[in-house]
Design an enzyme around this catalytic site. Structure first.
Site, PDB file in Angstrom:
ATOM      1  N   ASP A  50       0.867  -1.119  -0.046  1.00 34.11           N
ATOM      2  CA  ASP A  50      -0.064  -0.029  -0.067  1.00 34.11           C
ATOM      3  C   ASP A  50       0.794   1.255   0.006  1.00 34.11           C
ATOM      4  OD1 ASP A  50      -1.534   2.008   1.888  1.00 34.11           O
ATOM      5  OD2 ASP A  50      -3.190   0.889   0.791  1.00 34.11           O
ATOM      6  N   GLU A 118      -1.561  -4.936  -4.469  1.00 34.94           N
ATOM      7  CA  GLU A 118      -0.580  -4.265  -3.397  1.00 34.94           C
ATOM      8  C   GLU A 118       0.437  -5.426  -2.901  1.00 34.94           C
ATOM      9  OE1 GLU A 118      -3.327  -0.594  -1.875  1.00 34.94           O
ATOM     10  OE2 GLU A 118      -3.587  -2.445  -0.953  1.00 34.94           O
TER      11      GLU A 118
HETATM   12 MN    MN Z   1      -5.431  -2.431   0.268  1.00 37.44          MN
END
Ligand code: MN
Length: 228
Positions: A50, A118
């Site tokens: 992220d 991610e």
């Molecule tokens: Mn996420």
């Protein structure tokens, strides 16, 4: 490891353009917490990924659009790190084929798809010996054109009511509800307050008309969901 998953991993690595030294990281990146008998799931790699996506997107914008105003870059960034954009990359990689998740094949939500991408970036980062340069080259060469298109065609300029509705439809097949909760001020100087709610998420926005107030409320809920 069954031969079929080795074959799958090979195919996926071809698509990404990266070959893992330690396939364990890739396997972890593809394992959802719902998967039975899984030692490790992707959550920690997603947490790392992220931040990596945030950084790479900003780095890309600053390098390629240095003359744009920061406000424009911030809107573009919000879109480029959104569930919508990241899940579209995952769809292209056909991540639903590779993920280990209970109840698979029925439906992999766009939220999980975005998380998978991610997690994948987190896994590559670790596997490459934390080589951000390599990851950056990979990400820019694979997705740079698409990111440029988003900026040049101003695809990020969707209004928040639309963005929120698309998000809640894809996550839950539900729409948010808007409700005027207060009107104050004199006749030509009204302030409207509108509440936007979906499931357990709610926020109030205010503005000089209902539309403005709805937009502000939608923006708040949208941001809550992005961080949820
Ligand atoms: Mn996420």
């Amino acid at each position: 490891m069954p031969a079929s998953s080795l074959e799958d991993y090979r195919e996926l690595q071809e698509k990404i353009g990266y070959h893992f030294k330690n396939i364990k990281y890739l396997e972890t990146a593809l394992t959802h917490r719902s998967y039975k008998n899984s030692g490790q799931n992707y959550e920690l790699l997603e947490f790392l990924g992220d931040s990596i996506v945030n950084f790479l997107v900003v780095d890309f914008l600053v390098e390629n659009f240095p003359n744009y105003k920061e406000g424009v870059l911030a809107s573009a960034k919000a879109y480029l790190i959104s569930e919508e954009f990241l899940s579209s990359i995952s769809e292209e990689l056909e991540m639903h084929k590779y993920v280990k998740i209970s109840g698979k094949s029925k439906f992999v939500s766009s939220s999980v798809l975005a998380d998978l991408f991610e997690a994948l970036l987190g896994a590559i980062y670790i596997d490459s010996g934390r080589n951000m340069n390599e990851l950056r080259r990979l990400f820019f060469s694979k997705y740079g054109d698409r990111m440029k298109e988003v900026i040049e065609k101003e695809l990020y300029k969707k209004d928040y009511k639309t963005l929120l509705q698309e998000l809640t439809q894809s996550r839950w097949k539900e729409r948010p509800v808007y409700r005027v909760v207060n009107v104050s001020g004199k006749e030509h100087d009204r302030i409207f307050e509108v509440e936007c709610s979906i499931r357990e998420y709610r926020a109030i926005g205010s503005g000089r008309n209902k539309k403005e107030a709805q937009q502000e409320a939608a923006k708040k809920v949208y941001q809550m969901l992005q961080n949820a």
